[in-house]
Structure formats: C-alpha cells, structure tokens
Design a protein around this motif. Structure first.
Motif, PDB file in Angstrom:
ATOM      1  N   GLU A 114      52.033 -30.410  38.040  1.00  0.00           N
ATOM      2  CA  GLU A 114      51.985 -29.548  39.219  1.00  0.00           C
ATOM      3  C   GLU A 114      51.656 -28.110  38.840  1.00  0.00           C
ATOM      4  O   GLU A 114      50.991 -27.387  39.596  1.00  0.00           O
ATOM      5  N   GLY A 180      53.716 -37.632  39.141  1.00  0.00           N
ATOM      6  CA  GLY A 180      52.643 -36.751  39.568  1.00  0.00           C
ATOM      7  C   GLY A 180      51.275 -37.201  39.112  1.00  0.00           C
ATOM      8  O   GLY A 180      50.310 -36.422  39.126  1.00  0.00           O
ATOM      9  N   LYS A 399      51.432 -32.990  44.970  1.00  0.00           N
ATOM     10  CA  LYS A 399      52.824 -32.883  44.523  1.00  0.00           C
ATOM     11  C   LYS A 399      53.464 -34.259  44.400  1.00  0.00           C
ATOM     12  O   LYS A 399      53.219 -35.147  45.208  1.00  0.00           O
TER      13      LYS A 399
END
Length: 779
Positions: A114, A180, A399
């Motif tokens: 992220e 992720g 995300k």
C-alpha cells in the motif's frame, strides 16, 4: 477499437477440451458458466489509452522486482519507488518481500504494498493508475507468514480430486488478497515429460487430461467471479509452452519436440485453462526446436491468440526478453530483443525485472518507428482491463481487506491441506500386508533425514524460493513461523499411535546418505517391531534443482540395504521427493513403500494416519515411475511401439481395500458382436462400469477410463486417459461409475501436422480397469 493482427494458422490443437470442462462443471457454489473470464476491452479503458502518453503506456508494460525498491534491511526505499514511478511509470512489481530472515504476515505485506501504491499514485501523470503486484503462490500463499501451505501440484494430481484443486486455490486466493496482492503466477500446467526436470512437482502430472481438469478447477478457485469478488485474484497459466520436455532434463534447456506432440499433449491443458477463463498467461523460458518462445509469432500469436482464442494478459517469465540477447543468442542487442518480443508476438508485460532497460529500448523503438503505437495500445488495453477487473481502478481498490487477514491459517483451511495430503499419498508396494501396521507392532523406530523435517515435506517455493530447510545452499531463512505450523513424520507418528504403541526417532544418515549413527540404529532396531525409513531429495526449485542422475543418492540406497540385511522386522520406506527418483535396491529391500511426494507441512500427520490404517490410501501415480536412470523421458502415452519397462505405471496405487470392476455396458448392452459404432459428430453417450469393494475396509477408488486405437495413420499411443472419477465405496458395496464417450475422444493431429481433428475409421477400445468395450469409429 484495438486491432489485433490476424494471420494464417499453421498449428492446431486437440478439440476435446470443452467436453472435459463440461464433465466437471461445478465447484463451490457457481455453475461453470458463472465464472468470470477476460472479455473485449471496455470503452472506458479505450478512452484512457487515447489520453495517455507513450511513456505512461510503456510503463504499464514494465514489471520490476521488489529488490529495486527495498533496502538491505527490508525497509521500503520510498525515494526509489518515486523514482521508478515518476521516470518510468512502472505498472507492476513482483516477488517475496521478506528480507534478512524476517517473516511478513498479510498485514506486513499489505502495509508495504500500500505504501508503494500511495507513492505511485502521488506522482503526477494523466491517470493515477495503481501497480499490480504478483507472487508465485503455487501451493498456498506460501510467501506470507501464518497462512496455510498446501501440498504441491503433484500431490493434487495424485489425489485425482478436482475439488481439492479448487478448494486449495480458493483459500490461496483469499490469503493472497489479504496481503494486498491481486495476482498469482499459478497454476503450473506444463506436462513434465522429463522426470529429471526439477519442476515436476509444481505440475499436475504427465497426462494432458488430468492436468486439464485440475488446472481448470484451480483457475475457478483462484478467480471465481474475480471482477466483483474481492477475495479472488487473477490466475496465470504457465509456462506456455512445451517447457516440461527439456532434451537434457535440465531446467531451461532447449525442447526438441514435434508440432504434433505440442498439439496433442502440451496444448490441451492450456486450452482448458483458457476455456475456464484464466485471466493471464506466462510464456516459458525455453526455445522449442531452436525458436525461443518469448519471440515466437508461431506460438504466442498464431497458436495462443488466434487458434486458442486467449484474450487475457500475457507476461514474460523472469528476464526472458533480455535472454533473447544474453542466453538464446538470437538478438545481437537488447534493443533488437525487445523489438522481436513485442513486434512479433502478443506479449503485454515484460518481467524485466532488475532494471529499466526494457523501458528505454521500447522508447527508442517507438521513435525509430519499429514498434507501432497500435501494437503498444493493444497490450496496454489488456493490462488496464486486468487492473480494472481485479478492482484496482476502483476508489481505494488497491487497499487490502483487513477482514480477510483475520481468516488466515484457520482450522478449516488446515483441514483442506490435510485432506489433500491424505488423498494424495500413494502406496506403491505392500508385500505381505506390511501396512497398515498390525496391532502386534508395539515399538516403531523412525529413521532418516526426512522424518523430522518440515522442509522436506514442503519442498521449494515455501517461505523462500529454495525452500525452508537447513541444507539448502542459499543460507538459512528464518522460518520459525513455518516450523510452528505443521506436523513432522515423527510427531505425526507419535501423536497418531494407538495406546500402548511406542515411537522413537533416530536420524541414522543425512539427505545425501552420509552415515550419522547407523551402527547404533541397527543395533537398536533389534528391540523394535517395525522400522519406518524416511528418505528422499534435498529441497530445491528451478535451476538449483538440476541433477545429472535421477537415482536416489547412493548413500541412502546403501543405508536402507544395510538396515534390511541386518534385521528381520518389517521395513517401511516413506519417499518424500519432488520427482520420481530411481530407487535401485530400495524397491527390493522394503516391505512397503509409501510415496508422499511433497505433501506440505501437515503431511506428517497424513503419513502417520496411512501407516497406522486410520486413513485408507487412495492416491494414484500421476506420472510413470522409472525403473532405470536412463528412462528419464518415459511417459505412459508413449508410442505403442516404444520400449516400455517402468517400475510403476501411471495410475498405479494400492489400497487397503480390494476393488473389482465388472459389467461394463454401453447403452445398457454388454460388449458384443457386432461392435457398437461411434459416429463422428454424434452426441456423447454413456458407458457404465460397476466397481465393488470386496473387502471389510471402506475406501476411495479412482476409476480411470482410457481409450486405445490399435491402428491409425500415425503411430498411436499405447493408451490415453480420457476420463476419471474418484468414488467412495463402503466395504462390501458396489457403485456404478458413468462416463461419456464419443468418436471425438480419438482425435489427433494428422500426418500434415495441421489437422488436429483427424479421426481414423476402424476399431477402437475403451478401457476401464481390466474391463474393455469395443467400438467401431464411423466417419
């Protein structure tokens, strides 16, 4: 609209794949036609492409390794991320994030990825396009700490159970997404022709039908409705094509093979994957008959895109475009290598991966007019469509879902891993009913290097690229989290032993067969009722796993022989290996042999349960097990005229039950004269066989249906698998097993290497167990 070049087809493929998929058409809660698949490019993606600069487009085609943006201590180098985003618009990253022995769980992964996303999105560009991250999660999310690691592909193949392929892939997708990551480089659909090849264990065995069924099931597990379900990832079929038949047996060496063999044996698994909706594909490292696949218009345009109708995104393997210059030696410069790979094929993304030379060469080629913008737009459209489909272009779609992180490693997932191990274990030999261990056995000695080691249960691609064992040559990785989640063979034996049964462990010798304390072991063995010897291979992956001799280490063979000659108690051999290693005298010295392949960290429990008879073994060999070290390319589908002397045939596997096959019928009639006709073009019809469990032990039996054509224009294979079903049959009961047959099961590539739908008239056979049914093909 994006234009895709069309050209005359020069190759063809076996066309029975649709029938294969329809035979196993549901997994989970979705019907076959409900699974998402790549589709024509959306209008909003085309609009984006019209507004992007050439630099931004080429950046989307660039994938770099994480080590370009990670410091030596594992911390993210934010300046480097910004540099690659601002100057090269890099569209993708890959590979394991853990460094210096640290273990990163899904939250750790998500935090780093992220951060990469946030920096990338902050850079000034026409559109804020997130990167897509890819990982080689081929038997669980095995690079992410605290996830469930599953048996390798070869075990799933030995289980002959598509549900296990589906379930393990579904869990892997969820755990990958929790980190992720939106993309896994799996499943592996090469046909491992060479048993010496170090990537045998990643695959679903040597048979194209088996690989097709299991590959399609895994793809549905990974992807499902991946365009809306954010617990799913994009799957990647690899490695296209003919990677599993290196002429030398060494990884990445040349493949020398006919177009007919490519069409009839290597293509079907990939065609099944395309028909199952696979989102991405990866080409292979090799050259085929001297033509590198990465620059091949024949394979990557005419065959993959035009003939097989693959509409998804195509990525290279590691450094393959550069390899055209440095390894394949077909391009005099890197710039020419890029031109060949992009202008001549349908490659969309270059796994560069350790520099930005691809970007620089592409820019020069565009300026020189040697690569057109239409060609670039074609690839960028597929890349952006993929990112849209997996949700990356949605608000905060990059995300990770924190709720998914709470589910990793749960008890239900472990049970799936255990069941996959249980159903894969293959009993090769069981002389004098040495197994299951009798009630008279009260003291058991477990010895051998693989008996007390999780790494040997799991193999390569586990925590580390080269696996988590102390003996691999890249140094010890910190695998504490790995060793806390699993059961070794000795621990499994001790925890599963019936009351009053004592189980002890001594090493005896190491993985190379070097004597440790064998004299002491032999002396102590006189006080035991049975000995379980756990042997196998060192841990490896890819090139470091290359060997020049497929025999087990001579030291291991000698130690088993010494033990066998020194004691009269039952000797049970457990093999933990990624490929079939020639056993030499171990075959004669063992009363029973259990092949466990690479069953994963929970495999020790499954092995113990089989040895004690708590689980009835039901695994079948997914490859031919050679008797001699020279028979590295021995496959059951060899031409019928070839020499054939394996140790064990494809499909071999013993049970504690006794199954008998009877009364094979077609349209309600038993085999009789005149022969029934199979007319080309007519619908499938049912063939039925009765299978009876004539024993007091409940068991699962994999019923295999082969076809055989005694005579045809091209030398036929001895037989070819066209159907299988795994059924549970209680003791004393009979089950009817139904298959469908038609003339198209006998299609092959004809003498001109073009007509893959060739069907010769004449007598044919359907073989199920020892039963057979005769037909006559009518064209």
């Amino acid at each position: 609209m994006i234009s895709i070049t069309k050209s005359i087809l020069i190759l063809s493929l076996v066309s029975y794949v649709t029938a294969i998929l329809n035979d196993h058409h549901t997994y989970g809660t979705l019907e076959y036609n409900e699974y998402d698949r790549p589709e024509p490019i959306d209008l909003d993606i085309l609009d984006m492409i019209d507004k992007m600069t050439v630099e931004e487009k080429i950046g989307q085609m660039t994938q770099i390794n994480q080590d370009l943006v990670l410091n030596a201590d594992g911390r993210l180098n934010r300046t480097a991320v910004e540099y690659y985003a601002k100057n090269y618009y890099v569209g993708s990253y890959l590979n394991q994030l853990a460094r210096n022995g640290d273990n990163y769980d899904s939250a750790d992964y998500a935090k780093i990825i992220e951060e990469i996303q946030e920096i990338t999105l902050s850079v000034n560009s026409t559109f804020k396009i997130p990167i897509i991250y890819g990982l080689d999660h081929i038997h669980g999310a095995h690079y992410v700490a605290n996830t469930t690691i599953f048996p390798h592909g070869i075990n799933i193949a030995a289980s002959f159970n598509p549900e296990l392929a589906y379930e393990s892939a579904s869990i892997t997708a969820r755990d990958t997404r929790a980190a992720g990551v939106q993309w896994t480089f799996a499943p592996v659909l090469d046909i491992p022709v060479s048993k010496q090849w170090p990537r045998v264990y990643e695959n679903y065995g040597e048979d194209p039908h088996l690989s097709s069924i299991l590959g399609a099931a895994a793809i549905r597990g990974y992807q499902g409705k991946y365009k809306s379900d954010r617990t799913k990832v994009a799957a990647c079929m690899k490695h296209f094509i003919a990677y599993g038949a290196p002429w030398s047996g060494q990884d990445r060496d040349s493949t020398v093979v006919s177009d007919r063999t490519v069409n009839d044996y290597f293509v079907p698994g990939f065609q099944a994957a395309i028909d199952a909706g696979v989102a991405t594909a990866m080409e292979s490292y090799i050259d085929v008959n001297g033509e590198p696949v990465v620059s091949s218009n024949k394979y990557l345009q005419k065959l993959l895109r035009e003939k097989m109708k693959f509409e998804g995104m195509l990525v290279t393997d590691w450094k393959e475009i550069e390899n055209l210059h440095t390894t394949h030696r077909v391009a005099a410069t890197h710039k020419e290598a890029v031109r060949m790979a992009i202008a001549d094929t349908s490659i969309d993304m270059s796994m560069v991966p350790q520099d930005v030379i691809f970007f620089d060469s592409m820019m020069e080629l565009v300026k020189d007019g040697r690569i057109t913008m239409d060609r670039i737009d074609e690839s960028v459209a597929r890349l952006l469509q993929l990112k849209k489909d997996v949700g990356l272009l949605e608000t905060d779609g990059w995300k990770a879902n924190r709720d998914l992180q709470k589910l990793t490693g749960n008890a239900d997932d472990v049970e799936v891993a255990l069941n996959a191990a249980r159903e894969s274990l293959t009993l090769l030999k069981n002389e004098n009913n040495a197994l299951p261990l009798s009630k008279d056995v009260k003291k058991i000695l477990v010895i051998g290097p693989t008996g007390n080691n999780f790494g040997h249960l799991s193999g390569g691609w586990t925590i580390d690229w080269q696996g988590p064992t102390d003996d691999h040559w890249h140094g010890k990785v910190n695998d504490s989290q790995f060793y806390e989640k699993g059961i070794s063979v000795i621990k499994g034996m001790q925890s599963s032993a019936p009351d009053g049964v004592q189980v002890e462990y001594m090493n005896g010798f190491d993985i190379n067969g070097v004597n440790d304390n064998m004299d002491e072991v032999i002396e102590l063995s006189k006080d035991f009722d049975a000995v379980v010897v756990c042997i196998g291979e060192h841990v490896y992956s890819e090139l470091p796993g290359n060997i020049h001799d497929i025999r087990l280490p001579q030291g291991q063979v000698d130690q088993v022989a010494k033990l066998s000659k020194s004691t009269d108690i039952p000797l049970i051999t457990v093999l933990l290996e990624g490929r079939p290693r020639v056993m030499d005298t171990i075959q004669e010295d063992s009363d029973a042999i259990l092949l466990a392949y690479l069953p994963g960290p929970w495999g020790g429990k499954a092995i113990a349960e089989v040895l004690f008879g708590q689980v009835n073994p039901s695994g079948k060999l997914p490859y031919t097990y050679p008797k001699y070290s020279g028979d590295v390319n021995l496959n059951y589908w060899r031409p019928v005229s070839d020499v054939w002397d394996p140790l064990y045939e494809f499909g071999h596997g013993l049970s504690y039950s006794k199954f008998e096959y009877n009364n094979i019928t077609y349209l309600g009639q038993e085999n009789q004269e005149p022969m029934q006709s199979l007319v080309v073009g007519e619908p499938e019809k049912e063939i039925v066989v009765q299978v009876t469990n004539n024993s007091p032990v409940d068991g699962k039996e994999t019923v295999l249906m082969y076809v055989k054509q005694p005579f045809r224009r091209v030398t036929p294979p001895a037989k070819l698998l066209k159907g299988f079903k795994k059924v549970f049959i209680p003791a004393g009961e009979t089950k009817e097993v139904v298959f469908t047959v038609n003339a198209e099961l006998f299609q092959y590539t004809g003498v001109d290497d073009i007509a893959s739908d060739t069907i010769d008239n004449g007598p044919v056979k359907v073989l199920i167990g020892e039963q057979e049914f005769d037909f006559n093909i009518v064209n």
